[in-house]
Write a protein that holds these residues in place. Structure first.
Motif, mmCIF file in Angstrom:
data_model
loop_
_atom_site.group_PDB
_atom_site.id
_atom_site.type_symbol
_atom_site.label_atom_id
_atom_site.label_comp_id
_atom_site.label_asym_id
_atom_site.label_seq_id
_atom_site.Cartn_x
_atom_site.Cartn_y
_atom_site.Cartn_z
ATOM 1 N N PRO A 1 0.834 -1.215 0.000
ATOM 2 C CA PRO A 1 0.000 0.000 0.000
ATOM 3 C C PRO A 1 0.864 1.258 0.000
ATOM 4 O O PRO A 1 1.819 1.381 0.752
ATOM 5 C CB PRO A 1 -0.783 -0.139 1.312
ATOM 6 N N GLY A 2 0.539 2.169 -0.851
ATOM 7 C CA GLY A 2 1.278 3.425 -0.936
ATOM 8 C C GLY A 2 2.438 3.407 -1.911
ATOM 9 O O GLY A 2 2.926 4.482 -2.312
ATOM 10 N N GLU A 3 2.908 2.225 -2.310
ATOM 11 C CA GLU A 3 4.067 2.164 -3.196
ATOM 12 C C GLU A 3 3.740 2.625 -4.611
ATOM 13 O O GLU A 3 4.584 3.216 -5.290
ATOM 14 C CB GLU A 3 4.654 0.751 -3.212
ATOM 15 N N ARG A 4 2.518 2.349 -5.048
ATOM 16 C CA ARG A 4 2.149 2.801 -6.392
ATOM 17 C C ARG A 4 2.186 4.323 -6.475
ATOM 18 O O ARG A 4 2.643 4.892 -7.477
ATOM 19 C CB ARG A 4 0.757 2.274 -6.771
ATOM 20 N N GLU A 5 1.739 4.992 -5.422
ATOM 21 C CA GLU A 5 1.798 6.452 -5.400
ATOM 22 C C GLU A 5 3.243 6.937 -5.403
ATOM 23 O O GLU A 5 3.574 7.937 -6.060
ATOM 24 C CB GLU A 5 1.068 6.989 -4.167
ATOM 25 N N GLN A 6 4.128 6.234 -4.691
ATOM 26 C CA GLN A 6 5.541 6.601 -4.706
ATOM 27 C C GLN A 6 6.143 6.438 -6.100
ATOM 28 O O GLN A 6 6.974 7.248 -6.533
ATOM 29 C CB GLN A 6 6.314 5.746 -3.704
ATOM 30 N N LEU A 7 5.717 5.396 -6.809
ATOM 31 C CA LEU A 7 6.208 5.194 -8.171
ATOM 32 C C LEU A 7 5.762 6.329 -9.086
ATOM 33 O O LEU A 7 6.534 6.784 -9.941
ATOM 34 C CB LEU A 7 5.701 3.860 -8.713
ATOM 35 N N VAL A 8 4.540 6.798 -8.915
ATOM 36 C CA VAL A 8 4.046 7.900 -9.731
ATOM 37 C C VAL A 8 4.882 9.157 -9.490
ATOM 38 O O VAL A 8 5.280 9.860 -10.433
ATOM 39 C CB VAL A 8 2.555 8.166 -9.431
ATOM 40 N N VAL A 9 5.181 9.435 -8.216
ATOM 41 C CA VAL A 9 5.991 10.598 -7.877
ATOM 42 C C VAL A 9 7.394 10.464 -8.472
ATOM 43 O O VAL A 9 7.945 11.419 -9.048
ATOM 44 C CB VAL A 9 6.063 10.781 -6.346
ATOM 45 N N MET A 10 7.996 9.270 -8.356
ATOM 46 C CA MET A 10 9.329 9.038 -8.891
ATOM 47 C C MET A 10 9.346 9.207 -10.405
ATOM 48 O O MET A 10 10.237 9.860 -10.968
ATOM 49 C CB MET A 10 9.807 7.629 -8.509
ATOM 50 N N GLN A 11 8.357 8.638 -11.074
ATOM 51 C CA GLN A 11 8.291 8.742 -12.530
ATOM 52 C C GLN A 11 8.112 10.190 -12.964
ATOM 53 O O GLN A 11 8.775 10.658 -13.900
ATOM 54 C CB GLN A 11 7.146 7.893 -13.060
ATOM 55 N N ASP A 12 7.236 10.917 -12.296
ATOM 56 C CA ASP A 12 6.998 12.316 -12.660
ATOM 57 C C ASP A 12 8.273 13.143 -12.496
ATOM 58 O O ASP A 12 8.576 14.010 -13.329
ATOM 59 C CB ASP A 12 5.879 12.904 -11.817
ATOM 60 N N SER A 13 9.028 12.878 -11.433
ATOM 61 C CA SER A 13 10.271 13.623 -11.203
ATOM 62 C C SER A 13 11.285 13.329 -12.302
ATOM 63 O O SER A 13 11.982 14.238 -12.780
ATOM 64 C CB SER A 13 10.859 13.266 -9.832
ATOM 65 N N LEU A 14 11.367 12.061 -12.718
ATOM 66 C CA LEU A 14 12.313 11.701 -13.769
ATOM 67 C C LEU A 14 11.881 12.288 -15.111
ATOM 68 O O LEU A 14 12.728 12.737 -15.904
ATOM 69 C CB LEU A 14 12.439 10.183 -13.855
ATOM 70 N N ILE A 15 10.588 12.308 -15.375
ATOM 71 C CA ILE A 15 10.080 12.906 -16.611
ATOM 72 C C ILE A 15 10.444 14.386 -16.666
ATOM 73 O O ILE A 15 10.874 14.911 -17.708
ATOM 74 C CB ILE A 15 8.560 12.695 -16.724
ATOM 75 N N ARG A 16 10.297 15.077 -15.542
ATOM 76 C CA ARG A 16 10.665 16.497 -15.511
ATOM 77 C C ARG A 16 12.164 16.682 -15.717
ATOM 78 O O ARG A 16 12.603 17.638 -16.374
ATOM 79 C CB ARG A 16 10.231 17.121 -14.184
ATOM 80 N N LEU A 17 12.957 15.772 -15.155
ATOM 81 C CA LEU A 17 14.405 15.867 -15.324
ATOM 82 C C LEU A 17 14.798 15.720 -16.791
ATOM 83 O O LEU A 17 15.648 16.456 -17.300
ATOM 84 C CB LEU A 17 15.096 14.780 -14.491
ATOM 85 N N ILE A 18 14.187 14.775 -17.474
ATOM 86 C CA ILE A 18 14.537 14.480 -18.866
ATOM 87 C C ILE A 18 13.946 15.505 -19.826
ATOM 88 O O ILE A 18 14.552 15.808 -20.871
ATOM 89 C CB ILE A 18 14.052 13.072 -19.246
ATOM 90 N N GLY A 19 12.807 16.058 -19.489
ATOM 91 C CA GLY A 19 11.969 16.822 -20.401
ATOM 92 C C GLY A 19 12.713 17.707 -21.400
ATOM 93 O O GLY A 19 13.425 18.628 -21.041
ATOM 94 N N GLY A 20 12.533 17.409 -22.685
ATOM 95 C CA GLY A 20 13.089 18.226 -23.756
ATOM 96 C C GLY A 20 14.585 18.155 -23.926
ATOM 97 O O GLY A 20 15.158 18.978 -24.658
ATOM 98 N N ALA A 21 15.260 17.192 -23.288
ATOM 99 C CA ALA A 21 16.717 17.083 -23.420
ATOM 100 C C ALA A 21 17.095 16.815 -24.877
ATOM 101 O O ALA A 21 16.369 16.132 -25.612
ATOM 102 C CB ALA A 21 17.253 15.967 -22.532
ATOM 103 N N ASP A 22 18.232 17.358 -25.287
ATOM 104 C CA ASP A 22 18.711 17.113 -26.652
ATOM 105 C C ASP A 22 19.088 15.651 -26.854
ATOM 106 O O ASP A 22 18.870 15.087 -27.933
ATOM 107 C CB ASP A 22 19.922 17.999 -26.936
ATOM 108 N N TRP A 23 19.680 15.054 -25.820
ATOM 109 C CA TRP A 23 20.070 13.647 -25.870
ATOM 110 C C TRP A 23 19.576 12.955 -24.612
ATOM 111 O O TRP A 23 19.715 13.474 -23.503
ATOM 112 C CB TRP A 23 21.592 13.496 -25.944
ATOM 113 N N LEU A 24 19.016 11.786 -24.786
ATOM 114 C CA LEU A 24 18.607 10.946 -23.669
ATOM 115 C C LEU A 24 19.360 9.627 -23.764
ATOM 116 O O LEU A 24 19.147 8.846 -24.684
ATOM 117 C CB LEU A 24 17.099 10.689 -23.693
ATOM 118 N N ILE A 25 20.271 9.406 -22.833
ATOM 119 C CA ILE A 25 20.978 8.130 -22.709
ATOM 120 C C ILE A 25 20.216 7.323 -21.666
ATOM 121 O O ILE A 25 20.144 7.711 -20.495
ATOM 122 C CB ILE A 25 22.439 8.349 -22.286
ATOM 123 N N TYR A 26 19.618 6.196 -22.088
ATOM 124 C CA TYR A 26 18.637 5.522 -21.230
ATOM 125 C C TYR A 26 18.868 4.019 -21.196
ATOM 126 O O TYR A 26 19.241 3.400 -22.197
ATOM 127 C CB TYR A 26 17.224 5.809 -21.742
#
Length: 297
Positions: free
Chosen positions: A193-218
Motif C-alpha cells: 500500500p502506498g508504493e504505487r503512489e511513490q512510483l508515480v511521484v518518482m516517474q513524474d520527477s524523472l520525466i521532468r528531469l529528462i523533459g526536452g533534453a537534446d540527448w537521452l541516454i537511457y
C-alpha cells in the motif's frame, strides 16, 4: 558541450571479437563544456579519459549508484594516482546506512587493490546529493538529479550548458510493477500500500528531469522476454526507453547499458528494428567512443 561515451556495457566488462564495435567497457560518460570536465559514473570506461590537459585543475565526477559496474574503473584511472594538482569533486546520493564516499573508497583498499587511499594524489572532495539537487559547476554549467527506479537506489542526471541538455539514466526499471529502494526485491513481491503512489511521484520527477533534453541516454538492457523473466533486476527494455522518449519529447534517444552477452550483430539488428518501427524518432545505439556535440551527433 561535447559528450563522449567511454563505456556503455552493463553488469561487467567484456572483451570478445563479436562485441568490439559497441565496446565492452562499463558505464562512463565524459562531458567537456568550456574548460569544465564532467564525468558521469566510473565504470571501466573511465580508463579512456586519458591524461587531462594541464590547464584543467578540477574534475566533477557524478556517480549514479554504487553497483560494481558503475565504480569498478575508479581505481584504474591513471590521473588519480599521478596528478597532485587536480581536485576531484565526487557527487553521489546521500545515504542513511552508508556514506557513498566510504563505499567508493573501499574499492581502493587492500586486498581489493594494490594501492590505498593514502596513495591517491588527487585532492578528493565529496558532495552529498538529494533527489532534486542542483549543482552549478561553472557559470552556465548546471547538473540536476532525480531518483531512478533501481535496487539500492540510483540517480539519473541532467547536464545543461548553453541551451543544450543531456539526460543520463543508465539504470532504471519502469514504474508500474516494482518500487526499488534500499534492497533487491524478489519476483514474487507485490506492491505494498502506498508504493504505487511513490512510483508515480518518482516517474513524474524523472520525466521532468529528462523533459526536452537534446540527448537521452537511457537504460535498454533487456529484451521484452528477458524483462518478463527478470522484472526484479531493475532494468528497462528498448520499448520502455522509447516510451520515455515520447513522453519527455527528448531529441535523440541513445540505447545504453547493453547486456554483456549482446553481440554487435544483435545490437545492429535491434537498432534497425526500432528505427523501422519508429521513423519519426532519432534513435542510436551507444558505443565506446561515440561523440555527441552541437545540435546532434
Amino acid at each position: 558541450m561535447e559528450v563522449t561515451i567511454l563505456g556503455c556495457r552493463g553488469s561487467y566488462p567484456v572483451v570478445y571479437p563479436e562485441l568490439m564495435h559497441y565496446g565492452g567497457d562499463t558505464t562512463c560518460i565524459q562531458i567537456r563544456a568550456d574548460d569544465a570536465v564532467v564525468v558521469l559514473d566510473a565504470g571501466t570506461g573511465i580508463r579512456k579519459l586519458g591524461e587531462l590537459p594541464l590547464h584543467v585543475t578540477q574534475v566533477h565526477l557524478f556517480i549514479t549508484h554504487l553497483h560494481w559496474d558503475h565504480i569498478i574503473g575508479f581505481p584504474l584511472w591513471k590521473d588519480l594516482w599521478t596528478r597532485s594538482e587536480l581536485t576531484l569533486h565526487l557527487y553521489g546520493l546521500a545515504r542513511t546506512n552508508d556514506n557513498f564516499h566510504i563505499a567508493l573508497e573501499r574499492s581502493i583498499t587492500q586486498p581489493l587493490y594494490t594501492r590505498t587511499r593514502e596513495d591517491v594524489m588527487m585532492h578528493l572532495k565529496y558532495h552529498d546529493l538529494q533527489p532534486g539537487s542542483r549543482v552549478e559547476i561553472d557559470p552556465g554549467i548546471v547538473v540536476r538529479c532525480a531518483y531512478a527506479n533501481h535496487p539500492y537506489r540510483a540517480l539519473g542526471y541532467r547536464v545543461e550548458h548553453q541551451g543544450k541538455a543531456l539526460a543520463f539514466v543508465p539504470d532504471t526499471a519502469p514504474f508500474d510493477r516494482y518500487l526499488f529502494a534500499d534492497a533487491m526485491v524478489t519476483l514474487e513481491t507485490a506492491l505494498a500500500p502506498g508504493e504505487r503512489e511513490q512510483l508515480v511521484v518518482m516517474q513524474d520527477s524523472l520525466i521532468r528531469l529528462i523533459g526536452g533534453a537534446d540527448w537521452l541516454i537511457y537504460d535498454s538492457a533487456l529484451l521484452p522476454e528477458e524483462y518478463e523473466r527478470l522484472p526484479h533486476w531493475g532494468h528497462s527494455t528498448m520499448e520502455q526507453a522509447i516510451d520515455m522518449t515520447r513522453t519527455t519529447s527528448a531529441g535523440e534517444l541513445i540505447f545504453f547499458h547493453h547486456d554483456p552477452k549482446r553481440t554487435d550483430a544483435e545490437l545492429d539488428a535491434l537498432l534497425r528494428k526500432h528505427r523501422n518501427a519508429h521513423p519519426d524518432l532519432k534513435l542510436s545505439m551507444a558505443y565506446s567512443g561515440m561523440v555527441l556535440e552541437g545540435g546532434g551527433r
